[in-house]
Scaffold this motif. Sequence first.
Motif, PDB file in Angstrom:
ATOM      1  N   ARG A 189       0.814  -1.221   0.000  1.00 53.06           N
ATOM      2  CA  ARG A 189       0.000   0.000   0.000  1.00 53.06           C
ATOM      3  C   ARG A 189       0.847   1.271   0.000  1.00 53.06           C
ATOM      4  O   ARG A 189       0.321   2.359  -0.206  1.00 53.06           O
ATOM      5  CB  ARG A 189      -0.951  -0.013   1.185  1.00 53.06           C
ATOM      6  CG  ARG A 189      -1.975  -1.111   1.019  1.00 53.06           C
ATOM      7  CD  ARG A 189      -2.876  -1.245   2.173  1.00 53.06           C
ATOM      8  NE  ARG A 189      -3.807  -2.343   1.850  1.00 53.06           N
ATOM      9  CZ  ARG A 189      -4.666  -2.853   2.665  1.00 53.06           C
ATOM     10  NH1 ARG A 189      -4.771  -2.380   3.881  1.00 53.06           N
ATOM     11  NH2 ARG A 189      -5.439  -3.826   2.297  1.00 53.06           N
ATOM     12  N   THR A 248       3.002   1.745  -2.199  1.00 49.90           N
ATOM     13  CA  THR A 248       3.290   1.951  -3.623  1.00 49.90           C
ATOM     14  C   THR A 248       2.010   2.415  -4.323  1.00 49.90           C
ATOM     15  O   THR A 248       0.912   2.294  -3.772  1.00 49.90           O
ATOM     16  CB  THR A 248       3.773   0.639  -4.279  1.00 49.90           C
ATOM     17  OG1 THR A 248       2.669  -0.267  -4.391  1.00 49.90           O
ATOM     18  CG2 THR A 248       4.900  -0.004  -3.468  1.00 49.90           C
ATOM     19  N   PRO A 249       2.127   2.883  -5.547  1.00 47.88           N
ATOM     20  CA  PRO A 249       0.925   3.291  -6.290  1.00 47.88           C
ATOM     21  C   PRO A 249       0.137   2.104  -6.880  1.00 47.88           C
ATOM     22  O   PRO A 249      -0.948   2.293  -7.421  1.00 47.88           O
ATOM     23  CB  PRO A 249       1.477   4.180  -7.406  1.00 47.88           C
ATOM     24  CG  PRO A 249       2.908   3.865  -7.521  1.00 47.88           C
ATOM     25  CD  PRO A 249       3.363   3.315  -6.199  1.00 47.88           C
ATOM     26  N   LEU A 250       0.652   0.900  -6.753  1.00 47.61           N
ATOM     27  CA  LEU A 250       0.022  -0.265  -7.369  1.00 47.61           C
ATOM     28  C   LEU A 250      -1.422  -0.518  -6.910  1.00 47.61           C
ATOM     29  O   LEU A 250      -2.295  -0.740  -7.753  1.00 47.61           O
ATOM     30  CB  LEU A 250       0.889  -1.514  -7.150  1.00 47.61           C
ATOM     31  CG  LEU A 250       0.438  -2.772  -7.878  1.00 47.61           C
ATOM     32  CD1 LEU A 250       0.419  -2.556  -9.385  1.00 47.61           C
ATOM     33  CD2 LEU A 250       1.359  -3.916  -7.523  1.00 47.61           C
ATOM     34  N   GLU A 263      -8.410   1.110  -9.677  1.00 49.56           N
ATOM     35  CA  GLU A 263      -8.978   1.883 -10.787  1.00 49.56           C
ATOM     36  C   GLU A 263      -9.351   0.973 -11.937  1.00 49.56           C
ATOM     37  O   GLU A 263     -10.402   1.106 -12.537  1.00 49.56           O
ATOM     38  CB  GLU A 263      -7.948   2.907 -11.283  1.00 49.56           C
ATOM     39  CG  GLU A 263      -8.207   4.300 -10.820  1.00 49.56           C
ATOM     40  CD  GLU A 263      -7.178   5.258 -11.389  1.00 49.56           C
ATOM     41  OE1 GLU A 263      -6.927   5.235 -12.617  1.00 49.56           O
ATOM     42  OE2 GLU A 263      -6.617   6.019 -10.592  1.00 49.56           O
ATOM     43  N   GLY A 305      -3.759   1.484  -5.873  1.00 52.17           N
ATOM     44  CA  GLY A 305      -4.645   2.483  -6.480  1.00 52.17           C
ATOM     45  C   GLY A 305      -4.863   2.216  -7.962  1.00 52.17           C
ATOM     46  O   GLY A 305      -5.993   2.311  -8.467  1.00 52.17           O
ATOM     47  N   ALA A 306      -3.802   1.845  -8.657  1.00 53.30           N
ATOM     48  CA  ALA A 306      -3.912   1.552 -10.084  1.00 53.30           C
ATOM     49  C   ALA A 306      -4.769   0.304 -10.325  1.00 53.30           C
ATOM     50  O   ALA A 306      -5.603   0.286 -11.244  1.00 53.30           O
ATOM     51  CB  ALA A 306      -2.522   1.361 -10.681  1.00 53.30           C
ATOM     52  N   PRO A 321      -5.692   1.873  -0.615  1.00 48.25           N
ATOM     53  CA  PRO A 321      -4.328   2.357  -0.802  1.00 48.25           C
ATOM     54  C   PRO A 321      -3.706   3.027   0.423  1.00 48.25           C
ATOM     55  O   PRO A 321      -2.544   3.406   0.395  1.00 48.25           O
ATOM     56  CB  PRO A 321      -4.453   3.362  -1.952  1.00 48.25           C
ATOM     57  CG  PRO A 321      -5.859   3.804  -1.927  1.00 48.25           C
ATOM     58  CD  PRO A 321      -6.657   2.666  -1.367  1.00 48.25           C
TER      59      PRO A 321
END
Length: 148
Positions: free
Chosen positions: A87, A89-91, A97, A93-94, A108
Amino acid sequence: MPGRSPASATLARALAPRFVLLLLAVVVARVGRLAEHRLPDPVGDALGDVLAAALVAVLVLVVRPGMRPLTAGLTGFALCAAVELLRLTPLPGALAERWPALAPVLDPAFSATVLLWSAVGVAVGVAAGVALVRVVARRGRAGAGRHT
């Protein structure tokens, strides 16, 4: 048991721990979801985190029912910690989405408190899973002794 081959009895004894652990996993998952959605925060949220980690620990035992409790606990906690650290990292959230159904699982927001609740939950999950496997094994040995 009369009419039961030794091979099928051996298979039944091998599958029994996994079966009861899967039942335990279903119960833990259901109670965790109920706690998270029906109890007020912060109790519901914390109990949901504890039971989610307990579920991970029970699933580790499903994969390897004979695993030593400490090893199962460390494995379960490592998995929970990896998800929580992801969490940062941006992973998540991506992924949320791209697949909105994953959003509740891939929150996230990192929380160190969740790591603490994960440790508690893994300990509870391993203790419950190991105790259940031992009871099933004991009953299986007792039943086998009566039928031979």
